[in-house]
Design an enzyme around this catalytic site. Structure first.
Site, PDB file in Angstrom:
ATOM      1  N   ASP A  97      -0.034 -41.962  68.024  1.00  0.00           N
ATOM      2  CA  ASP A  97       0.464 -43.138  67.842  1.00  0.00           C
ATOM      3  C   ASP A  97       2.101 -43.628  68.465  1.00  0.00           C
ATOM      4  O   ASP A  97       1.586 -43.653  70.270  1.00  0.00           O
ATOM      5  CB  ASP A  97       1.335 -42.864  66.280  1.00  0.00           C
ATOM      6  CG  ASP A  97       2.304 -43.765  66.153  1.00  0.00           C
ATOM      7  OD1 ASP A  97       2.078 -45.181  65.954  1.00  0.00           O
ATOM      8  OD2 ASP A  97       3.579 -43.722  65.437  1.00  0.00           O
ATOM      9  N   THR A  98       3.222 -42.806  68.372  1.00  0.00           N
ATOM     10  CA  THR A  98       3.757 -42.828  70.079  1.00  0.00           C
ATOM     11  C   THR A  98       3.563 -41.662  70.881  1.00  0.00           C
ATOM     12  O   THR A  98       3.720 -41.845  72.561  1.00  0.00           O
ATOM     13  CB  THR A  98       5.303 -41.805  69.292  1.00  0.00           C
ATOM     14  OG1 THR A  98       5.134 -40.592  69.118  1.00  0.00           O
ATOM     15  CG2 THR A  98       5.464 -42.958  68.799  1.00  0.00           C
ATOM     16  N   GLY A  99       2.479 -40.612  70.495  1.00  0.00           N
ATOM     17  CA  GLY A  99       2.156 -40.121  72.065  1.00  0.00           C
ATOM     18  C   GLY A  99       2.875 -38.224  71.522  1.00  0.00           C
ATOM     19  O   GLY A  99       2.067 -37.836  72.947  1.00  0.00           O
TER      20      GLY A  99
HETATM   21  P1  5GP Z   1       2.732 -39.333  67.541  1.00  0.00           P
HETATM   22  O1  5GP Z   1       3.283 -37.693  67.810  1.00  0.00           O
HETATM   23  O2  5GP Z   1       1.388 -39.708  68.353  1.00  0.00           O
HETATM   24  O3  5GP Z   1       3.382 -39.965  67.439  1.00  0.00           O
HETATM   25  O4  5GP Z   1       2.046 -38.924  65.877  1.00  0.00           O
HETATM   26  C1  5GP Z   1       0.711 -38.399  65.501  1.00  0.00           C
HETATM   27  C2  5GP Z   1       0.909 -38.433  64.295  1.00  0.00           C
HETATM   28  O5  5GP Z   1       1.309 -39.135  63.386  1.00  0.00           O
HETATM   29  C3  5GP Z   1      -0.486 -38.098  63.988  1.00  0.00           C
HETATM   30  O6  5GP Z   1      -1.632 -37.170  64.238  1.00  0.00           O
HETATM   31  C4  5GP Z   1      -0.464 -38.452  62.146  1.00  0.00           C
HETATM   32  O7  5GP Z   1      -0.239 -37.357  61.882  1.00  0.00           O
HETATM   33  C5  5GP Z   1       0.532 -39.402  62.105  1.00  0.00           C
HETATM   34  N1  5GP Z   1       0.255 -41.213  62.110  1.00  0.00           N
HETATM   35  C6  5GP Z   1       0.507 -41.650  63.318  1.00  0.00           C
HETATM   36  N2  5GP Z   1       0.315 -43.005  62.449  1.00  0.00           N
HETATM   37  C7  5GP Z   1      -0.522 -42.671  61.389  1.00  0.00           C
HETATM   38  C8  5GP Z   1      -1.081 -43.778  60.885  1.00  0.00           C
HETATM   39  O8  5GP Z   1      -1.142 -45.208  61.339  1.00  0.00           O
HETATM   40  N3  5GP Z   1      -1.309 -43.155  59.505  1.00  0.00           N
HETATM   41  C9  5GP Z   1      -1.237 -41.467  59.171  1.00  0.00           C
HETATM   42  N4  5GP Z   1      -1.239 -41.512  57.578  1.00  0.00           N
HETATM   43  N5  5GP Z   1      -0.771 -41.238  60.122  1.00  0.00           N
HETATM   44  C10 5GP Z   1       0.235 -41.241  61.471  1.00  0.00           C
END
Ligand code: 5GP
Ligand code: MG
Length: 173
Positions: A97-99
């Site tokens: 998502d954000t990474g």
């Molecule tokens: P990031 O650190 O890339 O923002 O987020 C990663 C984590 O956020 C993912 O591994 C997941 O657990 C959660 N996440 C991000 N987007 C989604 C989404 O659309 N649905 C769900 N269920 N979890 C998400």
């Protein structure tokens, strides 16, 4: 809920990823590191399609519910059981998502000196990236909507669906 990826589409994507991994790691025996809990279904489908020998381990990072997002400080809630030094490691993630989470995890694993380290992600939301994440094996690009099913949850619910659904309409990046 709106259908985003059908079981058939997911199966085609996972099969393609398995073929790419089989091809790249021919003659090797990589360790797949599944990121709990979201990646458990993806990982279990992926390993059953691989022809190369693999081993499997898991790591658990905090998850974020709808409306919240990763902050800078990510932690490891449950570490690896295997030593990864000198191993060919493939991280298997449900979604970027954000990474922030994945960037933290890749740096955490790299410090443990694997022979190689690659990233396999089922879903990527490029419009949300705050940091650049080099994805080696990507299933699908998805829009900026909150997704559930095929391992992805909202407050631990919905993980069991064989398809991926959006809970809401698309919002801007
Ligand atoms: P990031 O650190 O890339 O923002 O987020 C990663 C984590 O956020 C993912 O591994 C997941 O657990 C959660 N996440 C991000 N987007 C989604 C989404 O659309 N649905 C769900 N269920 N979890 C998400
Ligand atoms: Mg995840």
């Amino acid at each position: 809920m709106t259908l985003v990826l059908s079981p058939e589409e997911i199966a085609r994507g996972v099969r393609r990823l398995a073929q790419e991994i089989d091809h790249y790691y021919l003659g090797k025996r990589p360790l797949l590191v599944g990121v709990l809990r979201g990646a458990f279904i993806f990982l279990s489908d992926l390993v059953r399609l691989l022809e190369i020998p693999v081993t499997v381990d898991f790591i658990r990072l905090p998850s974020y519910g709808c409306g919240t997002e990763s902050q800078g400080a990510v932690r490891v809630l449950q570490g690896l059981s295997e030593e990864i030094r000198g191993r060919d490691v493939i991280v298997v993630e449900d979604i970027v998502d954000t990474g922030v989470t994945t960037t933290f995890l890749m740096a955490y694993l790299k410090r443990r000196k694997p022979a190689s380290l690659r990233l396999c992600v089922l879903l990527d939301k490029p419009s949300r990236h705050r940091v650049e994440v080099p994805i080696d094996y990507l299933g699908f690009l998805v829009p900026n909507v909150f997704l559930v099913g095929y391992g992805l949850d909202l407050a631990q619910a919905h993980r069991q669906y064989p398809a991926v659904y959006a809970l809401e309409e698309e919002v801007g990046p």
